[in-house]
Enzyme design. Structure first.
Site, PDB file in Angstrom:
ATOM      1  N   CYS A   1       6.209  -0.357   7.361  1.00  0.00           N
ATOM      2  CA  CYS A   1       5.903   0.803   6.536  1.00  0.00           C
ATOM      3  C   CYS A   1       7.107   1.154   5.677  1.00  0.00           C
ATOM      4  O   CYS A   1       8.236   1.166   6.160  1.00  0.00           O
ATOM      5  CB  CYS A   1       5.555   1.988   7.437  1.00  0.00           C
ATOM      6  N   LEU A   2       6.867   1.447   4.403  1.00  0.00           N
ATOM      7  CA  LEU A   2       7.959   1.832   3.500  1.00  0.00           C
ATOM      8  C   LEU A   2       8.665   3.089   3.988  1.00  0.00           C
ATOM      9  O   LEU A   2       9.841   3.303   3.669  1.00  0.00           O
ATOM     10  CB  LEU A   2       7.412   2.070   2.090  1.00  0.00           C
TER      11      LEU A   2
ATOM     12  N   HIS B   1      -2.000   7.474   7.223  1.00  0.00           N
ATOM     13  CA  HIS B   1      -0.964   8.271   6.541  1.00  0.00           C
ATOM     14  C   HIS B   1      -1.542   9.602   6.066  1.00  0.00           C
ATOM     15  O   HIS B   1      -0.921  10.656   6.227  1.00  0.00           O
ATOM     16  CB  HIS B   1      -0.441   7.538   5.301  1.00  0.00           C
TER      17      HIS B   1
ATOM     18  N   HIS C   1      -4.031   1.683   7.757  1.00  0.00           N
ATOM     19  CA  HIS C   1      -2.671   2.233   7.732  1.00  0.00           C
ATOM     20  C   HIS C   1      -2.568   3.389   6.735  1.00  0.00           C
ATOM     21  O   HIS C   1      -1.977   4.430   7.039  1.00  0.00           O
ATOM     22  CB  HIS C   1      -1.718   1.083   7.366  1.00  0.00           C
ATOM     23  N   GLU C   2      -3.161   3.207   5.545  1.00  0.00           N
ATOM     24  CA  GLU C   2      -3.040   4.244   4.504  1.00  0.00           C
ATOM     25  C   GLU C   2      -3.873   5.487   4.840  1.00  0.00           C
ATOM     26  O   GLU C   2      -3.423   6.618   4.611  1.00  0.00           O
ATOM     27  CB  GLU C   2      -3.438   3.694   3.130  1.00  0.00           C
TER      28      GLU C   2
ATOM     29  N   GLY D   1       0.849  -1.180   0.000  1.00  0.00           N
ATOM     30  CA  GLY D   1       0.000   0.000   0.000  1.00  0.00           C
ATOM     31  C   GLY D   1       0.881   1.224   0.000  1.00  0.00           C
ATOM     32  O   GLY D   1       2.060   1.155   0.371  1.00  0.00           O
TER      33      GLY D   1
ATOM     34  N   GLN E   1       3.568   9.714   0.945  1.00  0.00           N
ATOM     35  CA  GLN E   1       4.786   8.904   1.018  1.00  0.00           C
ATOM     36  C   GLN E   1       5.681   9.099  -0.201  1.00  0.00           C
ATOM     37  O   GLN E   1       6.833   8.658  -0.191  1.00  0.00           O
ATOM     38  CB  GLN E   1       4.432   7.417   1.143  1.00  0.00           C
TER      39      GLN E   1
HETATM   40 ZN   LIG Z   1       3.084   3.218   5.618  1.00  0.00          ZN
END
Ligand SMILES: [Zn+2]
Length: 185
Positions: free
Chosen positions: A108-109, A154, A150-151, A55, A60
Site C-alpha cells: 500500500c502506498l 480504504h 483494497h481500495e 490503485g 490517501q
Molecule cells: Zn492502499
C-alpha cells in the site's frame, strides 16, 4: 469509462498510515458532480501514477470522498484502468477453474516499503457512478480484483495492515517508518 487525458491532473502527497484521521474512517459519499470532482479524479490518477501505484483511494491524498482509481493488471495480464465514485463492492463466485481466493503479496502506498501475504477473493465487482453521476461497473480477477477490494476497504477506513494480526501489523508499520522504508517501491 476512460477519461481523456486522465493523467493531466496534479499529483498530491500520499497520506501515510497514522498521519491523518481521514485514512482511518469511513469516507463521505459524493453528492456534488461538479468541476471540482472531475479535477479531483484527474489529480488521483496523477497521484497514483507519480507514486507508481496500481490503485488509489481519495482519502490517501487526504480527501474525504468515496472515490478510487485503478490501473492494475488482472489475472490475464490485461490492465484494468478506471475510476468509480461511490463504489459498492460485490465478491463474485469464481468461474469454472478459478480459485475462490488467492493468497498473494499486497502492499500500500500509505504503508510504503513492506508487503504482506493476504487472502482475497479472486473475482470481484464494483458498481458505482462516474463524474457525471452515470452508472459504471468494473469486474475484475486476480490482482485487479485484489485492488478493488483494497481500495473499497480504504474508503471504509481500513488499510490492508488492519486485516493482519496486531503483531504483524506493528512490525510492518515499524518497517515502513524505518530506514530505507520511507519511499514507495
Ligand atoms: Zn492502499
Amino acid at each position: 469509462m476512460r477519461l481523456p487525458g486522465r493523467y493531466d491532473g496534479v499529483a498530491r502527497p500520499i497520506v501515510t498510515y497514522g498521519s491523518n484521521p481521514v485514512l482511518h474512517r469511513s469516507c463521505a459519499p459524493v453528492t456534488e458532480f461538479d468541476r471540482e470532482l472531475r479535477h479531483l479524479v484527474l489529480d488521483m490518477f496523477a497521484s497514483m501514477e507519480a507514486a507508481d501505484g496500481v490503485g488509489l483511494a481519495a482519502n490517501q491524498i487526504g480527501v474525504d470522498a468515496r472515490i478510487f482509481v485503478i490501473d492494475c493488471p488482472d489475472a490475464e495480464g490485461e490492465d484494468v484502468v478506471g475510476y468509480v465514485v461511490n463504489p459498492t463492492l460485490t465478491i463474485l463466485d469464481p468461474a469454472d477453474g478459478e480459485p475462490a481466493e488467492e493468497v498473494t503479496e499486497e502492499g500500500c502506498l500509505s504503508v510504503p516499503g513492506p508487503y504482506a501475504e493476504l487472502p482475497r477473493a479472486f473475482r470481484a465487482r464494483v458498481d458505482g457512478v462516474d463524474v457525471h453521476g452515470g452508472p459504471v461497473r468494473i469486474e475484475a480477477t486476480g490482482m485487479a480484483a485484489r485492488c478493488l477490494q483494497h481500495e473499497v476497504d480504504h474508503l471504509n477506513g481500513t488499510v490492508y495492515v488492519d486485516l493482519l494480526p496486531e503483531e504483524h501489523r506493528e512490525r510492518l508499520l515499524a518497517e515502513a517508518a524505518g530506514p530505507g522504508g520511507d519511499l514507495p517501491a
